[in-house]
Write a protein that holds these residues in place. Structure first.
Motif, PDB file in Angstrom:
ATOM      1  N   VAL B 221       0.829  -1.206   0.000  1.00 18.58           N
ATOM      2  CA  VAL B 221       0.000   0.000   0.000  1.00 18.58           C
ATOM      3  C   VAL B 221       0.864   1.257   0.000  1.00 18.58           C
ATOM      4  N   ASP B 222       1.960   1.230   0.758  1.00 23.58           N
ATOM      5  CA  ASP B 222       2.844   2.402   0.819  1.00 23.58           C
ATOM      6  C   ASP B 222       3.756   2.524  -0.399  1.00 23.58           C
ATOM      7  N   GLY B 223       3.797   1.484  -1.205  1.00 24.82           N
ATOM      8  CA  GLY B 223       4.631   1.538  -2.403  1.00 24.82           C
ATOM      9  C   GLY B 223       6.083   1.160  -2.143  1.00 24.82           C
ATOM     10  N   ASP B 224       6.377   0.642  -0.951  1.00 25.07           N
ATOM     11  CA  ASP B 224       7.764   0.293  -0.640  1.00 25.07           C
ATOM     12  C   ASP B 224       8.145  -1.096  -1.133  1.00 25.07           C
ATOM     13  N   ARG B 327      -3.127  16.428  -8.555  1.00 26.16           N
ATOM     14  CA  ARG B 327      -3.232  15.958  -7.186  1.00 26.16           C
ATOM     15  C   ARG B 327      -2.487  14.640  -6.979  1.00 26.16           C
ATOM     16  N   VAL B 328      -2.536  13.822  -8.000  1.00 25.88           N
ATOM     17  CA  VAL B 328      -1.815  12.555  -7.880  1.00 25.88           C
ATOM     18  C   VAL B 328      -0.314  12.815  -7.764  1.00 25.88           C
ATOM     19  N   TRP B 329       0.159  13.850  -8.480  1.00 22.55           N
ATOM     20  CA  TRP B 329       1.576  14.200  -8.368  1.00 22.55           C
ATOM     21  C   TRP B 329       1.898  14.602  -6.938  1.00 22.55           C
ATOM     22  N   TYR B 330       1.033  15.407  -6.353  1.00 24.01           N
ATOM     23  CA  TYR B 330       1.272  15.812  -4.971  1.00 24.01           C
ATOM     24  C   TYR B 330       1.252  14.603  -4.042  1.00 24.01           C
ATOM     25  N   LEU B 331       0.260  13.738  -4.238  1.00 26.44           N
ATOM     26  CA  LEU B 331       0.181  12.555  -3.377  1.00 26.44           C
ATOM     27  C   LEU B 331       1.431  11.685  -3.529  1.00 26.44           C
ATOM     28  N   SER B 332       2.012  11.707  -4.730  1.00 23.65           N
ATOM     29  CA  SER B 332       3.209  10.891  -4.961  1.00 23.65           C
ATOM     30  C   SER B 332       4.411  11.435  -4.195  1.00 23.65           C
ATOM     31  N   LEU B 333       4.301  12.658  -3.683  1.00 23.22           N
ATOM     32  CA  LEU B 333       5.418  13.234  -2.935  1.00 23.22           C
ATOM     33  C   LEU B 333       5.539  12.628  -1.539  1.00 23.22           C
ATOM     34  N   HIS B 334       4.501  11.941  -1.094  1.00 26.00           N
ATOM     35  CA  HIS B 334       4.593  11.264   0.205  1.00 26.00           C
ATOM     36  C   HIS B 334       5.496  10.049   0.030  1.00 26.00           C
ATOM     37  N   ARG B 335       6.670  10.120   0.602  1.00 24.56           N
ATOM     38  CA  ARG B 335       7.636   9.049   0.383  1.00 24.56           C
ATOM     39  C   ARG B 335       7.999   8.383   1.706  1.00 24.56           C
ATOM     40  N   SER B 336       8.317   7.129   1.595  1.00 20.62           N
ATOM     41  CA  SER B 336       8.768   6.394   2.783  1.00 20.62           C
ATOM     42  C   SER B 336      10.261   6.656   2.970  1.00 20.62           C
ATOM     43  N   ILE B 337      10.766   6.271   4.129  1.00 19.02           N
ATOM     44  CA  ILE B 337      12.183   6.497   4.408  1.00 19.02           C
ATOM     45  C   ILE B 337      13.048   5.709   3.420  1.00 19.02           C
ATOM     46  N   ALA B 338      12.589   4.525   3.018  1.00 25.84           N
ATOM     47  CA  ALA B 338      13.363   3.726   2.060  1.00 25.84           C
ATOM     48  C   ALA B 338      13.468   4.460   0.730  1.00 25.84           C
ATOM     49  N   LYS B 341      15.791   7.489   1.027  1.00 29.65           N
ATOM     50  CA  LYS B 341      17.225   7.143   1.033  1.00 29.65           C
ATOM     51  C   LYS B 341      17.733   6.981  -0.398  1.00 29.65           C
ATOM     52  N   GLY B 342      16.918   6.360  -1.208  1.00 33.75           N
ATOM     53  CA  GLY B 342      17.289   6.192  -2.612  1.00 33.75           C
ATOM     54  C   GLY B 342      17.390   7.534  -3.323  1.00 33.75           C
ATOM     55  N   LEU B 343      16.443   8.402  -3.054  1.00 38.96           N
ATOM     56  CA  LEU B 343      16.451   9.723  -3.691  1.00 38.96           C
ATOM     57  C   LEU B 343      17.689  10.518  -3.279  1.00 38.96           C
ATOM     58  N   GLY B 403      11.266  14.394   2.967  1.00 42.73           N
ATOM     59  CA  GLY B 403      12.058  13.944   4.115  1.00 42.73           C
ATOM     60  C   GLY B 403      11.881  14.865   5.315  1.00 42.73           C
ATOM     61  N   ILE B 404      11.737  16.152   5.057  1.00 44.47           N
ATOM     62  CA  ILE B 404      11.514  17.110   6.152  1.00 44.47           C
ATOM     63  C   ILE B 404      10.176  16.799   6.816  1.00 44.47           C
ATOM     64  N   ARG B 405       9.213  16.515   5.976  1.00 45.18           N
ATOM     65  CA  ARG B 405       7.866  16.271   6.498  1.00 45.18           C
ATOM     66  C   ARG B 405       7.801  14.977   7.298  1.00 45.18           C
ATOM     67  N   LEU B 406       8.431  13.958   6.738  1.00 44.16           N
ATOM     68  CA  LEU B 406       8.418  12.671   7.429  1.00 44.16           C
ATOM     69  C   LEU B 406       9.090  12.811   8.793  1.00 44.16           C
ATOM     70  N   PHE B 407      10.222  13.508   8.812  1.00 46.14           N
ATOM     71  CA  PHE B 407      10.925  13.706  10.077  1.00 46.14           C
ATOM     72  C   PHE B 407      10.028  14.465  11.059  1.00 46.14           C
ATOM     73  N   GLY B 408       9.391  15.510  10.562  1.00 47.38           N
ATOM     74  CA  GLY B 408       8.530  16.338  11.417  1.00 47.38           C
ATOM     75  C   GLY B 408       7.402  15.525  12.035  1.00 47.38           C
ATOM     76  N   GLN B 409       6.832  14.658  11.240  1.00 50.12           N
ATOM     77  CA  GLN B 409       5.706  13.885  11.756  1.00 50.12           C
ATOM     78  C   GLN B 409       6.157  12.918  12.839  1.00 50.12           C
ATOM     79  N   VAL B 410       7.271  12.241  12.589  1.00 51.99           N
ATOM     80  CA  VAL B 410       7.764  11.284  13.593  1.00 51.99           C
ATOM     81  C   VAL B 410       8.189  12.042  14.862  1.00 51.99           C
TER      82      VAL B 410
END
Lengths: 150, 733
Positions: B221-224, B327-338, B341-343, B403-410
């Protein structure tokens, strides 16, 4: 629609759509607020209200013509903080007589026909406020000023 | 079980009449369960609980203040994320009222006790036959124990207002006054393999499709985790095609959550789903289709040969392609830590070195020596190179900012600070931020001028510095590294007028702002994690910092390439002033490059508009606090690149959108006001580095404020107060 155009529309709707305003007068250093029925011209340059001459506000106005009025569209709900708008009007009030009174009364009663009896009373004064500025507050803290040349 | 109070309803007891209180997911699961399909046991915590929570905590009043501070239509994606984070922090920091918590405890404890569960969103508008909004709200897997369940309950509620949901606010009918969220709590089934099944394969509608992964569904589901993909003949259940990517990871349950774990060799080699098991999944899908009467998108898991239906919703195609694209492009910006790291690796090890290589290669070309035809070709080549990198920037660099957002949320989930943006302190102050390095060198150069008033006077008179002087050497060093800034300020490249003017202003200024940030102790963050989680925490902090740094830096790399294009154009323009030249005609015409594109020309009526005897003047504008502090000064509205050269010390920078290439004026500024909104935009990042008050997201800022207006920037409350010459005193309200 630009923000500025939007603000003008809100201001117009508020000033010409709301029946009541809070009127602030002053006796020396003592401010005094009262609720009055108002009618405003479409160009927002003049505002009319009526009051019995025996009132405190009439006495205040006799001594000091400077007034401020607040017109708002709040519904006393929590959403007022984001959805209500308020206009603070600054201007000079003058009691009307003769033809000017007749002219002003026509506009005033078109807005408040139920006040015909009240305004027909010999003890009722009709005031016209020459508006110099209006401060429009939207979304709690957005403030725009509208200044009118005399 | 249907509690008398109606707060909690057993899934199997839910009916279609419960939609407004139980949400689409809950009602669908209820229908599956009642029909005898294998659904993990669970309950629905109805929207009544959400309403009671809002009423009991005062959030009913506080939430609209956040959500309606600015019209949604005026918000950019960045602002929606900021808003989502603020709402999330509000829910996180507001515990359940004691009475409500006690009531839930009484019901939930006997059901789940210490069992691992899933806590999933079930919004009334989420899934219907006409629209499906999968993934807009949050769900959590492997939550254990009542305190954790109640915590995650609030996180799911908060996700009613997630940035993703806010993107679809119109379709979802989101309204702070009326919207509510139900939550489904179910026993977690830790499947050996899991997946999704669709009645129709996109593009091959006659076939059904099953996607499957080892372990839990979350990775898919997360695309990882790349799934195995099976195409099946719906009637016979025969597998027509199998697509098997390299199998590397699986999503597994860990302490209080899930994590990606490497697959053992046996699972790498084997398909998660045999043909026989696929036929069983297809059969389950058929049952769901029969039940709901429309094509379905079914989530399932298989444990010890037992198949479970986790969710079923209609397949819909309700979105228009245009809406979908943005909107799909924006939603695609939600990335997992894995994924991040690749990016990061791609950006740091490939993109930036290649960009620098291209810029160096182009800089080495002696444009003056080229004949006209070769110069024309050089301009075309440089444009092509720049366009190519701009595309890569959008594809790779922008997603990295997540990555900034993911860090902020955690960070917020673990530390629960009062300020939902406190995490930025751990990211700011990065010595690797090129814009700060550039500005430090500028201030050092300005220092040389301040110490040598004779030289400063000569430069002011237009005399060039002695080539052998220390100042000339330092300036040459600066331009070799950062360029002459002329392309940013709209001048001819190779000319030092712009940077000299800037340096003289910096030298004469009473005060320029130095970066003053000291990073707080990162131990505050790391100590919030158990020893087993330390590696994850460090990795996340590293990604957050890299993301923060790269978000600004990659723009400067693009800037170097822009400068190379501009210098070729300047050379063409120079030749055209000397003689008519068909080869070069049209090529020097400046395109609206990176910095200019972000600036909006100011309308003639800006700031102070007259109509029919009335003059309109903005007095106080509301934006978002992006840098705390109170700044006062005269406004300098930047509506074209050349305005940057006029920037004076202690002025307030007012512009449409700040580009990192133009932030060299920031040490002179006493405040920043930006039309574009967000806490993570470049204006906010650089303001934070210098501790300068900053307000972003001020609609029509450059139209309502005039250069020379006296401004107060209230970076605490996010207000800009305009005191034009005729106005006296402080704020009106």
């Amino acid at each position: 629609m630009t923000d500025m155009t939007g603000k003008k529309d809100i201001l117009h709707e508020l000033c010409t759509g709301q029946p009541l305003a809070v009127l602030a007068t002053a006796a020396g250093c003592d401010p005094y607020a009262s609720l009055v029925a108002v009618a405003m011209t479409a160009n927002l340059r003049q505002l009319y209200f009526a009051t019995p001459r025996a009132t405190r506000k009439w006495a205040n106005l006799a001594g000091n013509h400077q007034v401020s009025l607040l017109i708002d569209n709040r519904s006393n709900q929590i959403t007022d903080f984001s959805r209500a708008a308020a206009a603070t009007i600054l201007g000079t009030a003058e009691e009307l007589t003769g033809a000017e009174r007749e002219e002003g009364l026509e506009l005033y009663l078109a807005r408040h026909p139920h006040l015909a009896e009240f305004t027909a009373s010999p003890s009722c004064a009709l005031f016209r406020v020459q508006v110099s500025s209006i401060y429009l507050v939207t979304r709690f803290q957005n403030v725009m000023e509208f200044h009118f040349t005399p | 079980m249907r509690q008398p109070s109606g707060l909690i309803i057993n899934l199997a007891d839910l009916t279609a009449n419960d939609l407004s209180r139980a949400g689409g997911k809950g009602v669908a699961l209820g229908r599956l369960a009642r029909a005898g399909l294998p659904v993990p046991p669970g309950v629905c915590i109805t929207t009544d609980v959400y309403q009671q929570y809002l009423d009991g905590t005062g959030l009913r009043q506080r939430l609209p203040l956040l959500l309606e501070r600015k019209p949604f239509s005026e918000m950019r994606w960045e602002e929606l994320w900021d808003l989502g984070l603020r709402v999330r922090a509000l829910f996180l920091n507001t515990p359940l009222p004691l009475g409500l918590a006690a009531e839930l405890t009484v019901v939930l404890t006997p059901l789940f006790d210490e069992l691992p569960v899933t806590v999933r969103s079930s919004a009334p508008a989420e899934d219907s036959a006409s629209a499906s909004f999968a993934g807009l709200h949050d769900s959590f897997v492997n939550v254990r124990g009542l305190p954790a369940i109640l915590d995650h309950l609030r996180l799911v509620w908060a996700s009613l207002w997630s940035d993703r949901a806010l993107l679809y606010r119109q379709e979802l009918g989101l309204d702070p006054e009326t919207s509510a969220m139900a939550v489904v709590v179910q026993e977690l089934v830790v499947g050996d393999c899991s997946g999704v099944a669709f009645s129709r394969c996109p593009g091959r509608e006659e076939l059904a499709v099953i996607e499957t992964v080892w372990g839990l569904n979350q990775g898919l589901v997360d695309g990882d985790v790349e799934p195995d993909r099976l195409l099946l003949e719906p009637a016979s259940g025969k597998v027509i095609e199998r697509h098997s990517p390299p199998r590397v990871h699986a999503c597994r349950a860990t302490d209080g959550g899930v994590h990606l774990a490497p697959l053992p060799p046996t699972e790498r080699e084997a398909t998660p789903l045999s043909d026989m098991a696929a036929a069983r999944v297809l059969d389950l899908l058929h049952q769901a289709e029969d039940l709901f009467g429309v094509a379905q998108d079914l989530e399932w898991t298989l444990r010890d040969e037992t198949l479970f239906a986790l969710q079923s919703r209609p397949i819909t195609t309700s979105e228009t392609p245009k809406e979908c694209g943005e909107r799909v492009w924006y939603l695609s910006l939600h990335r997992s830590i894995a994924s991040l790291k690749g990016l990061r690796q791609t950006i740091e090890e490939e993109l930036l070195p290649q960009m620098a290589g291209d810029a160096d290669r182009l800089a080495a070309v002696n444009l003056v020596a080229l004949d006209d035809e070769a110069l024309a070709e050089a301009i075309r080549e440089r444009q092509q190179v720049l366009d190519g990198w701009e595309t890569r920037y959008r594809e790779v660099c922008i997603p990295m900012a997540h990555g900034i957002r993911l860090f902020g949320q955690v960070y917020n989930d673990r530390l629960r600070p009062d300020d939902p943006f406190a995490f930025l302190d751990l990211l700011a102050g990065d010595a690797g931020l090129l814009a700060v390095q550039r500005n430090r060198e500028l201030l050092e150069l300005a220092g040389l001028l301040r110490d040598d008033s004779t030289l400063a006077a000569r430069l002011r008179d237009g005399v060039k510095p002695d080539p052998g002087s220390a100042f000339a050497a330092a300036l040459a060093g600066f331009t070799a590294r950062f360029g002459d800034l002329a392309w940013v300020m709209g001048g001819a490249t190779g000319g030092l007028e712009g940077v000299t003017t800037l340096l003289l202003e910096m030298a004469a200024a009473q005060h320029t702002t130095q970066t003053s940030r000291h990073r707080p102790d990162e131990g505050i963050f790391l100590n919030a994690f158990a020893p087993a989680e330390q590696e994850f925490a460090r990795e996340l902090l590293e990604i957050g910092r890299a993301s923060y740094r790269l978000r600004d830096n990659d723009n400067l790399f693009i800037g170097h390439l822009t400068e190379r294009l501009q210098e070729a154009r300047d050379e063409a323009a120079r030749r055209l002033t000397v003689q008519k030249n068909n080869e070069l005609a049209g090529l020097p015409v400046p395109v609206r490059e990176r910095v200019a594109k972000r600036l909006t020309p100011v309308a003639a009526t800006a700031g102070n508009r007259r109509s029919a005897g009335a003059r309109l003047q903005a007095r106080q504008l509301v934006g978002q606090s992006a840098g705390p502090g109170l700044g006062q000064g005269l406004a300098r509205v930047i509506s074209s690149p050349s305005d940057l050269a006029s920037f004076k010390a202690a002025e307030i920078l007012v512009c449409d959108a700040v580009d990192p290439n133009m932030t060299f004026v920031v040490p002179l500024a006493s405040g920043i006001v930006e039309r574009r909104g967000g806490m993570l935009i470049h204006g906010a990042i650089i303001a934070r580095e210098y501790g300068i008050p900053c307000v972003t997201g001020v609609p029509e800022a450059t139209q309502l404020i005039r250069t020379g207006d006296r401004l107060t920037v209230d970076g605490f409350l996010g207000l800009v107060i305009i005191s034009a010459a005729h106005l006296q005193g402080g704020s009106h309200d």
